[in-house]
Design a protein around this motif. Structure first.
Motif, PDB file in Angstrom:
ATOM      1  N   PRO A   1      -3.442  -0.515  12.056  1.00 38.43           N
ATOM      2  CA  PRO A   1      -3.234   0.388  13.185  1.00 38.43           C
ATOM      3  C   PRO A   1      -1.774   0.774  13.384  1.00 38.43           C
ATOM      4  CG  PRO A   1      -3.593  -1.846  13.954  1.00 38.43           C
ATOM      5  CD  PRO A   1      -3.855  -1.849  12.483  1.00 38.43           C
ATOM      6  N   LEU A   2      -0.871   0.054  12.747  1.00 35.39           N
ATOM      7  CA  LEU A   2       0.545   0.275  12.993  1.00 35.39           C
ATOM      8  C   LEU A   2       1.176   1.210  11.963  1.00 35.39           C
ATOM      9  CD1 LEU A   2       1.524  -3.420  13.801  1.00 35.39           C
ATOM     10  CD2 LEU A   2       0.514  -1.712  15.278  1.00 35.39           C
ATOM     11  N   ARG A   3       0.398   1.666  10.979  1.00 37.81           N
ATOM     12  CA  ARG A   3       0.968   2.545   9.950  1.00 37.81           C
ATOM     13  C   ARG A   3       0.302   3.914   9.992  1.00 37.81           C
ATOM     14  NH1 ARG A   3       2.055  -0.992   5.232  1.00 37.81           N
ATOM     15  NH2 ARG A   3       3.266  -2.682   6.148  1.00 37.81           N
ATOM     16  N   ARG A   4       1.036   4.920   9.560  1.00 38.12           N
ATOM     17  CA  ARG A   4       0.438   6.253   9.464  1.00 38.12           C
ATOM     18  C   ARG A   4      -0.543   6.261   8.291  1.00 38.12           C
ATOM     19  NH1 ARG A   4       3.367   9.250  12.931  1.00 38.12           N
ATOM     20  NH2 ARG A   4       5.412   8.387  13.397  1.00 38.12           N
ATOM     21  N   VAL A   5      -1.639   6.996   8.442  1.00 38.40           N
ATOM     22  CA  VAL A   5      -2.676   6.915   7.413  1.00 38.40           C
ATOM     23  C   VAL A   5      -2.163   7.444   6.075  1.00 38.40           C
ATOM     24  CG1 VAL A   5      -4.625   6.909   8.989  1.00 38.40           C
ATOM     25  CG2 VAL A   5      -3.733   9.081   8.163  1.00 38.40           C
ATOM     26  N   GLY A   6      -1.211   8.368   6.108  1.00 37.76           N
ATOM     27  CA  GLY A   6      -0.636   8.867   4.848  1.00 37.76           C
ATOM     28  C   GLY A   6       0.012   7.745   4.056  1.00 37.76           C
ATOM     29  N   THR A   7       0.776   6.882   4.737  1.00 37.78           N
ATOM     30  CA  THR A   7       1.412   5.772   4.027  1.00 37.78           C
ATOM     31  C   THR A   7       0.380   4.780   3.539  1.00 37.78           C
ATOM     32  OG1 THR A   7       1.822   4.831   6.190  1.00 37.78           O
ATOM     33  CG2 THR A   7       3.710   5.771   5.059  1.00 37.78           C
ATOM     34  N   LEU A   8      -0.710   4.648   4.303  1.00 37.91           N
ATOM     35  CA  LEU A   8      -1.762   3.723   3.866  1.00 37.91           C
ATOM     36  C   LEU A   8      -2.395   4.202   2.571  1.00 37.91           C
ATOM     37  CD1 LEU A   8      -3.523   2.773   7.189  1.00 37.91           C
ATOM     38  CD2 LEU A   8      -2.229   1.276   5.689  1.00 37.91           C
ATOM     39  N   VAL A   9      -2.617   5.512   2.468  1.00 35.64           N
ATOM     40  CA  VAL A   9      -3.220   6.054   1.244  1.00 35.64           C
ATOM     41  C   VAL A   9      -2.242   5.894   0.080  1.00 35.64           C
ATOM     42  CG1 VAL A   9      -4.130   8.122   0.132  1.00 35.64           C
ATOM     43  CG2 VAL A   9      -4.715   7.632   2.498  1.00 35.64           C
ATOM     44  N   ALA A  10      -0.949   6.022   0.373  1.00 42.42           N
ATOM     45  CA  ALA A  10       0.042   5.902  -0.700  1.00 42.42           C
ATOM     46  C   ALA A  10       0.228   4.457  -1.154  1.00 42.42           C
ATOM     47  CB  ALA A  10       1.383   6.467  -0.225  1.00 42.42           C
ATOM     48  N   GLU A  11      -0.125   3.510  -0.283  1.00 41.19           N
ATOM     49  CA  GLU A  11       0.184   2.118  -0.576  1.00 41.19           C
ATOM     50  C   GLU A  11      -0.415   1.604  -1.887  1.00 41.19           C
ATOM     51  OE1 GLU A  11      -0.032  -0.303   2.866  1.00 41.19           O
ATOM     52  OE2 GLU A  11       0.167  -2.148   1.736  1.00 41.19           O
ATOM     53  N   PRO A  12      -1.720   1.805  -2.118  1.00 42.46           N
ATOM     54  CA  PRO A  12      -2.254   1.314  -3.399  1.00 42.46           C
ATOM     55  C   PRO A  12      -1.592   1.978  -4.602  1.00 42.46           C
ATOM     56  CG  PRO A  12      -3.911   2.584  -2.179  1.00 42.46           C
ATOM     57  CD  PRO A  12      -2.776   2.341  -1.257  1.00 42.46           C
ATOM     58  N   LEU A  13      -1.151   3.231  -4.448  1.00 48.92           N
ATOM     59  CA  LEU A  13      -0.486   3.921  -5.562  1.00 48.92           C
ATOM     60  C   LEU A  13       0.773   3.168  -5.961  1.00 48.92           C
ATOM     61  CD1 LEU A  13      -0.802   7.560  -4.221  1.00 48.92           C
ATOM     62  CD2 LEU A  13      -2.110   6.534  -6.071  1.00 48.92           C
ATOM     63  N   HIS A  14       1.577   2.820  -4.961  1.00 47.61           N
ATOM     64  CA  HIS A  14       2.815   2.104  -5.247  1.00 47.61           C
ATOM     65  C   HIS A  14       2.550   0.695  -5.749  1.00 47.61           C
ATOM     66  CE1 HIS A  14       5.506   5.158  -3.830  1.00 47.61           C
ATOM     67  NE2 HIS A  14       4.808   5.290  -2.715  1.00 47.61           N
ATOM     68  N   LEU A  15       1.490   0.088  -5.194  1.00 47.62           N
ATOM     69  CA  LEU A  15       1.182  -1.287  -5.578  1.00 47.62           C
ATOM     70  C   LEU A  15       0.870  -1.409  -7.066  1.00 47.62           C
ATOM     71  CD1 LEU A  15      -1.142  -2.871  -2.886  1.00 47.62           C
ATOM     72  CD2 LEU A  15       0.947  -3.831  -3.817  1.00 47.62           C
ATOM     73  N   HIS A  16       0.151  -0.400  -7.575  1.00 44.55           N
ATOM     74  CA  HIS A  16      -0.308  -0.517  -8.953  1.00 44.55           C
ATOM     75  C   HIS A  16       0.582   0.229  -9.934  1.00 44.55           C
ATOM     76  CE1 HIS A  16      -3.916  -2.688  -7.916  1.00 44.55           C
ATOM     77  NE2 HIS A  16      -4.043  -1.888  -6.892  1.00 44.55           N
ATOM     78  N   ASP A  17       1.558   0.947  -9.416  1.00 42.12           N
ATOM     79  CA  ASP A  17       2.481   1.637 -10.300  1.00 42.12           C
ATOM     80  C   ASP A  17       3.872   1.561  -9.686  1.00 42.12           C
ATOM     81  OD1 ASP A  17       3.842   3.193 -12.026  1.00 42.12           O
ATOM     82  OD2 ASP A  17       2.651   5.023 -11.721  1.00 42.12           O
TER      83      ASP A  17
END
Lengths: 295, 324, 680
Positions: free
Chosen positions: C101-117
């Motif tokens: 709830p504390l993050r913008r949904v755009g950053t949430l969608v980007a998170e797995p991208l950064h995690l795996h690359d």
């Protein structure tokens, strides 16, 4: 511990009241350790004097300020009084203060919280404003402020004063819980059927908060004992002729470096007592939280 | 967010005013301004007593309401009245507040910061040795009154000084008179060590338990499952998503916590015989000094509310849901 | 079947003593959609969590889970975590609790991208996030929002975007639309399907809803008691179920297309901790024999030539169609509806929009109910249907708590607002509410008997009479008198629901308000309750107002239906007329979106525009206009009318029907046809 280990699940399965909080408490090792400590301590406070010949006020002219020995197990103070006997008397008084203060505080919290939560409107706002107001001034400051009055009234008044300063946070919690209970179907059904406020409080709110309130009483005993000790240490709590752990600590404090037994034995009794109570209280609270998390 | 904070500030202002009045009324009722005139031999002449009471505005024959009113009008002009030893309460408090704040700010920042850190590490390594030691340690610390911690620290410091053969840690009072310049600074710092430690130990114990419990609550939620489903490991999910979410419910206890911290600081300060606000109140209670007591309570209330506001700002910063 | 994408063999999941999953085998090909159905306690969630490696602590898993030939069982957290995202991704039931709830949904969608690359640039991630938002049909402006600011459907789209971020080979969706409205459900499932097709991922769709599975799955596996009991191509399974449980399930589920009788499966779904040996379904199975209670039947192919249809039953082929036979239709001799019991006239309810927990005072008002009139006559059952936010709950609450609002509520012809206090209390007692959530509606610290007796105590009924009436009420709802001493937690969900019905009936009310009578119940249990209510209707002349979002329930119980949307009534008609010929575009959309437990039927369609464009309801004009297909295709003059004038309920050529739409008398029919069937 092996015996209790075998007994715990059995007890839990026998008692198993609705809700499951108590069965979780009974299977918690923490609760058993705390309860055992507490019972031992209480037993000791009751029968302890019989094990040892000295009276708390008796002055042993042959022993001024002596360290622990077979004659005086915990040593003596500067005027030759037996520290063991004094610790026992002090422990009893301290626990008594806690046992009076905590239920009163929880009771107050239960009533104020339930009334505020159920009545709503201006009653709610007024009560919560009062709670906020009392939270703004730290309890210690209020106790200091009232100390001249309390000095005249003796330890029961001190216990009640401590109670009067401990209920606010719990009252807020009870109010919050009551408000969510008020949204629950069974409370609404009762209200639709024309149930008065007291009926809802007695039949629906308090039974459902029972474990929470019990946890609060238990934790409250520890808090009250600590408050009493702190007050007495600074000379504004329990006063002569009454003896509590706090007064003993106040007397022993300055000598802690030179005659440690005067300070450490009462301190140890205090810490063990509070630890025991909070172990039990904490276990109950954990059991409630676990129930909440599992739904 | 500004609107939220403005509303909180307005709320705090009203509460501060109410607490101030409550403090004055309680002080007037509980304290006996005649106490220091009693038992004197020869008895103090009535005329002198009346004069003294008039200066402090505490004549019991004047109705309480009008006493309160005149005290409040004084407050509106920035004066908290006169204490029994004929000094203005305002300047006395201003002096002592500096002393108290020094300990309070240092202790709170260190205590809360370390406490949260310990709680996070404890939750991440649940059931490992660090968690066990800190959990059980915090239990014992929370069962120990602050003054006992203070006495234990003093005893320890005495032993240390004896062993070292010189004053490594100084702990009586706030400073040793006679030092100048850099020496005075290190002397003050040396005097700060033990009181800060006494305060911090308690706060770390309390806050590490809050944070740990909140983290473990988060651990059981779908939030961590969601983070793990993205590809986080259990630990990185907890650290990256759990810490901040766990701090949200903690900050809602702001005012209560602020009161707790302040009381702890007061007791610490008393135990180390600092000349702070706590001592002033204690003295006031003994001397029947209504103005001093009421003034102290008023300042405390303001302090608690300011601390509460700080926590509110933190809360609003942490949780976008309140930034409406 | 080539190289399988997912190959699960003999998977067991245990929580301490309890076995949640007991030997499951399942294979999935790349790009395949497999539906997994089952009731509560079937082990669906445990199975799914096992597959993606998200089991809670304390759970143990044995067997084999191979994803693209990588064995997942026994892999350490770091290695499994590396697979979650690009290998397997998950869509959860409740996106609100999963999205931070504390993050913008755009950053949430980007998170797995950064995690795996780790080498991915910020710009690269932003481009991919834009792409993903486009894929799930969200405006890119929504990236700046926090999860709590989005509607349920939008949140789930974000959840899908997060899952699709790393283009997983396998997508697991655990009840992805259970908390959503039907019209939104159809949209979200379509988005899920589109997203899956875009990356060629396989989809494991877990649902309790046979309709959802029938609409979207290629192959269906039925779970019961921790095992897969039947598995076949969707058409095959729904057309000729073999396992008695599957048959029971299909006969128990109400079909919105026809009001046939339901066949409840006796008993309750098993609890993982208390499983007896033998077939888990045996205790509830009418065809069970002795061997069924001794050993568990293996999941075996139905015939030697047909390896796609697997059944776990000892009596495959022996039992015919007569297990859970559908009883003959009811032919009740019901009298015509009598005088009005409840009359709601021109009701308006506004809710204060509290700014939040922290702030008192109002930030504004929301009109929850706008000019609603409903009448219930003695002996008839009227349904109030609508999705969340339609205002049906507000309407019902108004009957009971009666805060002053414009409009009148009459009970037995008397205006509640005008009645004197004791009279008003008496009138209120003649209307009883059966609340939606029975667990919530029963005090856990009160015995069932005490709970049922409470309204009698408060009405000062003497003790002996109270006792008799409690016993009578219990029998009426199919429980035993001895159940009076039980606590709610000792009863099953279905029994608890019956207790709330008993509590409502015990005062002999004139009218019962049933709020979502079967929501949250398992299909087999819900069927029993619906049949009970239908029995009460036919034998005791039950007068009821049923409030629900579930059109199948309406079809089964109601005589008349009033459809609500965004606070207003849009259509009112007899049940038969409404279901056979819906008139209002919203009613049509609602009916078209209902999943039907039949893979051959057209797939549920989302003919109303997605709620992603859903703005604050306009106060002037028709509130449905922003989503209405009629409005979208209308000419500007017509649009002006929709925008400025709220349509009121007007009579149609059918005397039982009223509709609130400017254009429904002459609807351009082609505009409201459901889109082409996409399932083929």
């Amino acid at each position: 511990m092996t015996t209790t280990n075998d007994v715990r699940p059995l007890l839990a399965s026998v008692i198993r009241p609705s809700g499951g909080v108590w069965s979780r408490v009974l299977t918690s090792r923490q609760a058993w350790v705390g309860a055992t400590m507490l019972l031992t301590l209480a037993l000791w406070a009751l029968v302890g004097p019989a094990l040892h010949p000295w009276d708390a006020t008796y002055v042993d002219l042959a022993a001024f300020g002596q360290g622990p020995s077979t004659r005086h197990w915990f040593g003596t103070n500067d005027i030759g009084q037996d520290v063991y006997a004094q610790v026992l008397v002090g422990l009893r008084k301290s626990l008594l203060v806690g046992l009076v203060a905590a239920p009163v505080a929880t009771g107050l919290a239960a009533v104020v919280g339930a009334v505020a939560g159920l009545a709503g409107g201006w009653v709610d706002r007024a009560l919560m404003a009062a709670v906020d107001l009392m939270l703004v001034i730290p309890a210690f400051y209020l106790l200091v402020l009232c100390s001249p009055v309390l000095a005249r009234a003796g330890w029961p008044a001190l216990a009640l004063a401590i109670a009067a300063l401990m209920w606010m946070v719990m009252a807020r919690v009870v109010r919050g819980q009551t408000r969510s209970l008020r949204e629950r179907g069974f409370v609404r059904a009762a209200c639709f059927s024309g149930a008065p406020l007291w009926w809802v409080a007695v039949r629906h709110v308090w039974p459902n908060l029972a474990s929470l309130l019990v946890a609060d009483v238990t934790v409250g005993v520890g808090t009250a004992v600590l408050m009493e000790a702190t007050m007495s240490y600074f000379g504004i709590g329990v006063r002569v002729p009454d003896v509590s752990l706090g007064t003993l600590l106040a007397a022993g404090g300055p000598a802690a470096a030179t005659r440690p037994w005067l300070f450490f034995f009462p301190a140890l009794a205090l810490v063990v007592a509070v630890c025991a109570v909070s172990l039990v209280g904490d276990a109950v609270r954990d059991a409630i939280d676990a129930g909440g998390a599992r739904g | 967010m500004l609107r939220y904070l403005a509303r909180r500030a307005a709320n705090a202002l009203v509460l501060a005013l109410a607490a101030t009045c409550l403090g004055y009324v309680l002080a007037s009722v509980a304290l006996d301004p005649l106490v220091r005139f009693r038992g004197n031999n020869p008895p103090v002449p009535d005329e002198q007593i009346r004069h003294a009471l008039a200066i402090t505005g505490t004549d019991p024959n004047t109705p309480l309401a009008s006493r309160l009113w005149s005290w409040l009008s004084g407050l509106a002009h920035g004066s908290l009245g006169t204490s029994v030893d004929n000094r203005p309460v305002t300047s006395e408090i201003a002096e002592r507040a500096g002393t108290s704040l020094q300990l309070l700010v240092l202790g709170t920042v260190l205590g809360v910061g370390l406490g949260v850190l310990v709680g996070v590490v404890g939750a991440v390594r649940q059931h490992r040795w660090f968690d066990r030691v800190t959990t059980q340690g915090s239990f014992v610390v929370l069962a120990t009154p602050t003054f006992v911690v203070a006495v234990l620290l003093m005893v320890g410091a005495t032993r240390l000084n004896e062993a070292a053969g010189r004053q490594v840690i100084r702990f009586t009072g706030q400073y040793t008179p006679g030092h100048e310049g850099w020496a005075a600074v290190t002397d003050r710092a040396s005097h700060l060590v033990l009181p800060t430690l006494a305060l911090v130990i308690g706060l770390v114990a309390a806050f590490s338990r809050y944070q740990r419990a909140a983290m473990l609550d988060v651990l059981g939620t779908d939030l961590v499952r969601g983070a793990r489903a993205m590809g986080h490991t259990q630990r990185s999910a907890l650290v990256r998503h759990g810490v901040r979410v766990a701090m949200v419910p903690m900050s809602t206890l702001a005012v209560y916590t602020a009161g707790m911290v302040l009381a702890g600081a007061t007791i610490t300060e008393l135990a180390f015989s600092w000349h702070g606000m706590g001592e002033y109140l204690l003295l006031a209670a003994q001397r029947g000094d209504v103005n001093a007591a009421a003034g102290t309570v008023a300042c405390t209330a303001v302090l608690v509310l300011v601390l509460g506001m700080v926590a509110d700002v933190l809360y609003a910063w942490l949780d976008p849901r309140v930034r409406l | 079947m080539g190289e399988p994408l997912l190959d699960v063999t003999d998977l067991h999941v245990r929580f301490g003593e309890a076995s949640a999953v007991r030997g499951v085998d399942l294979r999935m090909s790349p790009g395949e959609v497999v539906g997994l159905v089952g009731e509560s306690g079937a082990g669906k969630s445990a199975f799914v969590c096992g597959v993606v490696g998200l089991l809670p602590r304390g759970a143990t898993m044995t067997g084999s889970v191979r994803l693209d030939r990588t064995e997942l069982v026994g892999l350490d957290d770091r290695a499994v975590s590396a697979l979650r995202g690009p290998g397997v991704a998950m869509v959860f039931q409740d996106p609100l609790s999963v999205l931070n709830p504390l993050r913008r949904v755009g950053t949430l969608v980007a998170e797995p991208l950064h995690l795996h690359d780790r080498s991915l640039s910020r710009h690269g991630a932003a481009t991919r996030v834009d792409e993903l938002f486009h894929l799930v049909g969200l405006p890119s402006g929504a990236q700046q929002a926090f999860a709590h600011e989005l509607s349920g459907g939008m949140r789930q789209r974000v959840g899908i975007a997060v899952a699709m971020a790393c283009s997983p080979r396998l997508l697991v969706a655990d009840e992805p639309t259970t908390s959503l409205d039907v019209t939104v459900q159809a949209q979200v499932l379509d988005v899920l399907d589109t997203a899956r097709q875009a990356s060629g991922a396989g989809l494991l769709l877990v649902s309790h809803d046979l309709g959802v599975v029938a609409g979207w799955a290629d192959r269906v596996a039925v779970m019961y008691g921790g095992r897969i009991v039947e598995q076949a191509q969707a058409d095959d399974l729904f057309a000729s179920p073999q396992m008695p449980y599957t048959t029971g399930l299909l006969r128990a589920v109400p079909d919105p297309r026809e009001a046939r009788r339901l066949v409840p499966v006796p008993g309750d779904p098993p609890v993982a901790a208390y499983l007896a040996p033998g077939c888990a379904f045996a205790p509830r199975c009418p065809a069970a024999q002795r061997r069924c209670t001794r050993t568990d039947p293996p999941l075996a192919p139905l015939g030697t030539d047909d390896t796609s249809h697997l059944v776990a039953c000892w009596r495959t082929g022996e039992i015919g169609d007569d297990v859970f036979a559908v009883p003959p239709p009811r032919e009740p001799q019901r009298p015509a509806p009598g005088e009005p019991v409840l009359e709601i006239r021109d009701l308006h309810v506004t809710h204060r929009l509290d700014a939040g927990v922290w702030r008192r005072g109002r930030r504004g008002q929301v009109v929850a109910v706008d000019d609603v009139s409903v009448t219930v006559r003695r002996g008839e059952i009227v349904a109030l249907v609508g999705e969340s936010g339609a205002g049906k709950t507000s309407t019902v609450e108004h009957i009971f708590d009666g805060t002053p609002s414009p409009g009148t509520v009459r009970v037995l012809g008397q205006d509640l607002a005008q009645a004197a206090r004791p009279e008003r209390r008496r009138l209120r007692r003649t209307v009883q509410l059966v609340a939606q959530d029975a667990t919530d509606a029963l005090n856990p610290r009160m015995t069932v008997g005490a709970a049922i007796a409470e309204p009698l105590v408060l009405a000062r009924v003497p003790r002996p009479e109270r006792h008799d009436r409690v016993a009578e009420a219990l029998t009426t709802v199919g429980l035993h008198g001895s159940d009076a001493t039980a606590y709610p937690h000792q009863l099953s969900g279905g029994q608890r629901r019956r207790v709330t019905v008993a509590r409502a009936l015990v005062t002999n009310p004139e009218l019962v308000v049933l709020d979502e009578p079967v929501a949250g119940l398992d299909v087999s249990v819900a069927a029993g309750l619906l049949e009970l209510l239908a029995d009460l209707r036919d034998t005791r002349g039950l007068t009821a107002l049923v409030v629900t979002h579930d059109l199948a329930v309406v079809r089964h119980l109601a005589d008349r239906v009033a459809v609500m949307a965004v606070g207003r009534l849009v259509e009112e008609a007899s049940t038969e007329a409404l279901f056979t010929a819906p008139t209002h575009p919203y009613t049509r959309a609602l009916l078209a979106a209902v999943p039907v437990p039949d893979p051959t039927a057209p797939r549920p369609a989302a003919s109303f525009a997605p709620d992603t464009e859903w703005t604050t309801p306009t106060t002037t004009g028709c509130r449905l206009a922003p989503r209405c297909p009629l409005f979208a295709n209308a000419d500007p003059d017509q649009q002006t009318l929709c925008r400025t004038q709220p349509p009121s309920l007007v009579a149609t050529h059918d005397p039982t029907r009223t509709v609130a739409c400017h254009w429904c008398s002459t609807p351009p029919d082609d505009l409201v046809q459901p889109p082409q069937d996409q399932s083929t």
